[in-house]
Write a protein that holds these residues in place. Structure first.
Motif, PDB file in Angstrom:
ATOM      1  N   GLN A   1      74.360 -28.121 -24.694  1.00 62.89           N
ATOM      2  CA  GLN A   1      75.800 -28.287 -24.920  1.00 62.89           C
ATOM      3  C   GLN A   1      76.444 -26.987 -25.389  1.00 62.89           C
ATOM      4  O   GLN A   1      77.524 -26.605 -24.939  1.00 62.89           O
ATOM      5  CB  GLN A   1      76.032 -29.386 -25.956  1.00 62.89           C
ATOM      6  CG  GLN A   1      77.510 -29.727 -26.186  1.00 62.89           C
ATOM      7  CD  GLN A   1      78.174 -30.272 -24.933  1.00 62.89           C
ATOM      8  OE1 GLN A   1      77.627 -31.179 -24.294  1.00 62.89           O
ATOM      9  NE2 GLN A   1      79.326 -29.717 -24.574  1.00 62.89           N
ATOM     10  N   VAL A   2      75.729 -26.293 -26.286  1.00 62.27           N
ATOM     11  CA  VAL A   2      76.234 -24.985 -26.756  1.00 62.27           C
ATOM     12  C   VAL A   2      76.291 -23.992 -25.593  1.00 62.27           C
ATOM     13  O   VAL A   2      77.230 -23.211 -25.431  1.00 62.27           O
ATOM     14  CB  VAL A   2      75.359 -24.450 -27.898  1.00 62.27           C
ATOM     15  CG1 VAL A   2      75.738 -23.019 -28.248  1.00 62.27           C
ATOM     16  CG2 VAL A   2      75.492 -25.346 -29.123  1.00 62.27           C
ATOM     17  N   LEU A   3      75.263 -24.044 -24.724  1.00 61.18           N
ATOM     18  CA  LEU A   3      75.220 -23.144 -23.576  1.00 61.18           C
ATOM     19  C   LEU A   3      76.383 -23.434 -22.606  1.00 61.18           C
ATOM     20  O   LEU A   3      77.017 -22.516 -22.078  1.00 61.18           O
ATOM     21  CB  LEU A   3      73.872 -23.279 -22.859  1.00 61.18           C
ATOM     22  CG  LEU A   3      73.672 -22.372 -21.635  1.00 61.18           C
ATOM     23  CD1 LEU A   3      73.745 -20.908 -22.051  1.00 61.18           C
ATOM     24  CD2 LEU A   3      72.322 -22.675 -20.967  1.00 61.18           C
ATOM     25  N   VAL A   4      76.640 -24.733 -22.395  1.00 58.02           N
ATOM     26  CA  VAL A   4      77.766 -25.097 -21.515  1.00 58.02           C
ATOM     27  C   VAL A   4      79.088 -24.613 -22.091  1.00 58.02           C
ATOM     28  O   VAL A   4      79.944 -24.065 -21.379  1.00 58.02           O
ATOM     29  CB  VAL A   4      77.776 -26.620 -21.293  1.00 58.02           C
ATOM     30  CG1 VAL A   4      79.089 -27.057 -20.621  1.00 58.02           C
ATOM     31  CG2 VAL A   4      76.592 -27.042 -20.448  1.00 58.02           C
TER      32      VAL A   4
ATOM     33  N   VAL B   1      63.764 -36.898 -24.185  1.00 53.57           N
ATOM     34  CA  VAL B   1      64.245 -35.511 -24.299  1.00 53.57           C
ATOM     35  C   VAL B   1      64.652 -35.289 -25.745  1.00 53.57           C
ATOM     36  O   VAL B   1      65.410 -36.077 -26.318  1.00 53.57           O
ATOM     37  CB  VAL B   1      65.462 -35.268 -23.387  1.00 53.57           C
ATOM     38  CG1 VAL B   1      65.944 -33.833 -23.532  1.00 53.57           C
ATOM     39  CG2 VAL B   1      65.099 -35.538 -21.940  1.00 53.57           C
ATOM     40  N   PRO B   2      64.134 -34.221 -26.323  1.00 54.47           N
ATOM     41  CA  PRO B   2      64.491 -33.960 -27.722  1.00 54.47           C
ATOM     42  C   PRO B   2      66.013 -33.727 -27.848  1.00 54.47           C
ATOM     43  O   PRO B   2      66.651 -33.111 -26.989  1.00 54.47           O
ATOM     44  CB  PRO B   2      63.690 -32.694 -28.051  1.00 54.47           C
ATOM     45  CG  PRO B   2      62.570 -32.666 -27.071  1.00 54.47           C
ATOM     46  CD  PRO B   2      63.098 -33.285 -25.824  1.00 54.47           C
TER      47      PRO B   2
ATOM     48  N   GLU C   1      71.452 -30.479 -27.566  1.00 50.77           N
ATOM     49  CA  GLU C   1      72.445 -29.712 -28.333  1.00 50.77           C
ATOM     50  C   GLU C   1      72.502 -28.247 -27.875  1.00 50.77           C
ATOM     51  O   GLU C   1      73.568 -27.648 -27.775  1.00 50.77           O
ATOM     52  CB  GLU C   1      72.127 -29.794 -29.828  1.00 50.77           C
ATOM     53  CG  GLU C   1      72.328 -31.195 -30.393  1.00 50.77           C
ATOM     54  CD  GLU C   1      71.926 -31.285 -31.861  1.00 50.77           C
ATOM     55  OE1 GLU C   1      71.394 -30.257 -32.373  1.00 50.77           O
ATOM     56  OE2 GLU C   1      72.164 -32.326 -32.483  1.00 50.77           O
ATOM     57  N   LYS C   2      71.299 -27.700 -27.588  1.00 51.15           N
ATOM     58  CA  LYS C   2      71.275 -26.304 -27.089  1.00 51.15           C
ATOM     59  C   LYS C   2      71.989 -26.189 -25.740  1.00 51.15           C
ATOM     60  O   LYS C   2      72.726 -25.241 -25.485  1.00 51.15           O
ATOM     61  CB  LYS C   2      69.832 -25.831 -26.961  1.00 51.15           C
ATOM     62  CG  LYS C   2      69.150 -25.556 -28.304  1.00 51.15           C
ATOM     63  CD  LYS C   2      67.720 -25.068 -28.075  1.00 51.15           C
ATOM     64  CE  LYS C   2      67.041 -24.756 -29.403  1.00 51.15           C
ATOM     65  NZ  LYS C   2      65.657 -24.258 -29.195  1.00 51.15           N
TER      66      LYS C   2
ATOM     67  N   LYS D   1      69.633 -34.121 -18.388  1.00 48.71           N
ATOM     68  CA  LYS D   1      68.900 -34.455 -19.607  1.00 48.71           C
ATOM     69  C   LYS D   1      69.632 -35.514 -20.420  1.00 48.71           C
ATOM     70  O   LYS D   1      69.003 -36.356 -21.081  1.00 48.71           O
ATOM     71  CB  LYS D   1      68.667 -33.208 -20.450  1.00 48.71           C
ATOM     72  CG  LYS D   1      67.669 -32.257 -19.787  1.00 48.71           C
ATOM     73  CD  LYS D   1      67.299 -31.111 -20.718  1.00 48.71           C
ATOM     74  CE  LYS D   1      66.213 -30.230 -20.060  1.00 48.71           C
ATOM     75  NZ  LYS D   1      65.772 -29.150 -20.938  1.00 48.71           N
ATOM     76  N   SER D   2      70.970 -35.480 -20.355  1.00 48.06           N
ATOM     77  CA  SER D   2      71.728 -36.514 -21.077  1.00 48.06           C
ATOM     78  C   SER D   2      71.503 -37.876 -20.430  1.00 48.06           C
ATOM     79  O   SER D   2      71.381 -38.908 -21.116  1.00 48.06           O
ATOM     80  CB  SER D   2      73.221 -36.175 -21.076  1.00 48.06           C
ATOM     81  OG  SER D   2      73.477 -34.976 -21.751  1.00 48.06           O
TER      82      SER D   2
END
Length: 409
Positions: free
Chosen positions: A179-182, A170-171, A176-177, A159-160
């Motif tokens: 990234q937090v999940l990673v 891609v929103p 950001e979600k 997505k990045s």
């Protein structure tokens, strides 16, 4: 008496022969009970003086003592711990070898300690098995965390990349979600890694240390248990062993019995000579002994050691002052060994003996710088030792008669 008879041959007999054959005086005539002192005064006085000198020289240069015995060491039979006797394995008198169990104390407390230590080892071994399972579980959790991390990281990267190529497709909120999940999956990996290391530490270090400590406790308990078995420390013989089950023994107050080592009293004889003979007694002197337990036998011996200290002079520091006048005259202790191998065979250990030691001046006489008069004097000193040797043999001959008949027993 023997010295007196010997000296009379050189003093009293010549005086009498002179009176008899030169002056013509006869016994019962001119020489009577009332005139014997006047007629034979020179021979009598000379005989007494020579006898005293001969006895002094004999007993000084050829020391003699009746204070001699075959002393032997005994080993007290004592446990290392106090306790009540549970079992006795030897009788009143019996030969034993080194390591033989003489008796056993009640060991219920020690057996319980041994069993507790064994249970502790089993518990640690069970924990070790569980820890190995925890290691496998931690490895599985780490693999799962790595898989989840890889999946979320791949999705974030895709997505990045799309956002970089086509901004707005891609929103930003989704990125950001992800990234937090990673980051959360990375934290999960770190937690799984730490859990795995902890489990491995349990398996490799902590639990083995606990097991070693438990094994040491078991060894200590086993040692305490072994102390309840009292064994013979040397080969020998147990004498007057009256211990019975139920008795209480204590290492400080109540020994269990006495063990006599094998060969005790068969190697050396200890003799106490007068202090005046301290300068005469030397290692290497030839000696003879006659023991009560082996009558009519003369044992040739040699002095091997002369103790440099007199036992009556010893003291321990304390709160009392020493009074020298209260000390009894002691003796010079000399250790004698038989010249021939097995010379003391047949002599009962602890037997009382009579000992004569003989001075030998052969080396001094044979020396080139020894004068004639000195050599003659030393020859005389060595020769009078024969008198002492005769006295010893007479004592050995009369010893059984004196002991069995004249003592009244």
């Amino acid at each position: 008496m023997l010295e007196l008879l010997l000296c009379s041959l050189f003093t009293l007999l010549p005086d009498y022969l002179y009176r008899r054959y030169v002056q013509g005086k006869r016994l019962g005539k001119e020489i009577t009970l009332y005139s014997v002192w006047f007629e034979l005064r020179w021979g009598i006085v000379g005989c007494l003086m020579l006898t005293i000198a001969l006895i002094t020289m004999i007993f000084y240069f050829h020391p003699s003592t009746t204070s001699a015995a075959l002393f032997f060491r005994t080993v007290p039979i004592v446990p290392e711990i106090p306790g009540r006797v549970a079992e006795v394995n030897v009788g009143f008198s019996a030969p034993v070898s080194k390591g033989t169990v003489l008796f056993r104390l009640d060991s219920s407390k020690q057996e319980a300690a041994v069993e507790t230590a064994r249970r502790k080892i089993a518990e640690v071994e069970a924990q070790l098995v569980a820890a190995k399972v925890d290691v496998a579980k931690a490895e599985a959790q780490l693999q799962q965390a790595n898989s989840d991390y890889k999946q979320s990281k791949d999705e974030l990267d895709v997505k990045s990349e799309l956002q970089r190529r086509n901004p707005g497709i891609v929103p930003q909120r989704d990125i950001e979600k992800l990234q937090v999940l990673v980051d959360g999956r990375q934290a999960a990996i770190d937690a799984a890694t730490a859990a795995k290391r902890s489990a491995e530490m349990q398996v490799s270090t902590l639990l083995p240390a606990e097991k070693a400590s438990a094994e040491a406790a078991l060894a200590q308990a086993q040692v305490e248990y072994e102390k309840t078995f009292i064994r013979a420390g040397v080969d020998g013989r147990v004498e007057q062993f009256l211990l019975r089950p139920g008795d209480i023994v204590n290492p400080l107050m109540r020994p269990a019995g006495v063990l006599i080592p094998e060969g005790a009293g068969q190697t050396a004889l200890q003799a106490g000579f007068g202090q005046i003979e301290a300068q005469v007694l030397k290692p290497g002197m030839i000696a003879e002994a006659a023991c009560v337990s082996l009558p009519w036998t003369i044992i040739p011996m040699v002095i091997t050691t002369v103790q440099d200290y007199i036992s009556t002079g010893q003291f321990r520091g304390g709160e009392q002052l020493i009074d020298a006048s209260a000390a009894k005259p002691g003796t010079i202790l000399a250790v004698l060994e038989p010249i021939e191998k097995g010379g003391l065979d047949g002599v009962t250990a602890g037997s009382t003996c009579i000992v004569n030691a003989y001075t030998s001046n052969h080396e001094i006489i044979a020396a080139k710088d020894t004068g004639t008069l000195k050599g003659i004097g030393l020859h005389a000193i060595d020769a009078v030792g024969l008198v002492h040797a005769m006295l010893l043999r007479i004592q050995a001959l009369l010893l059984p008669i004196k002991t069995l008949v004249l003592s009244g027993h």
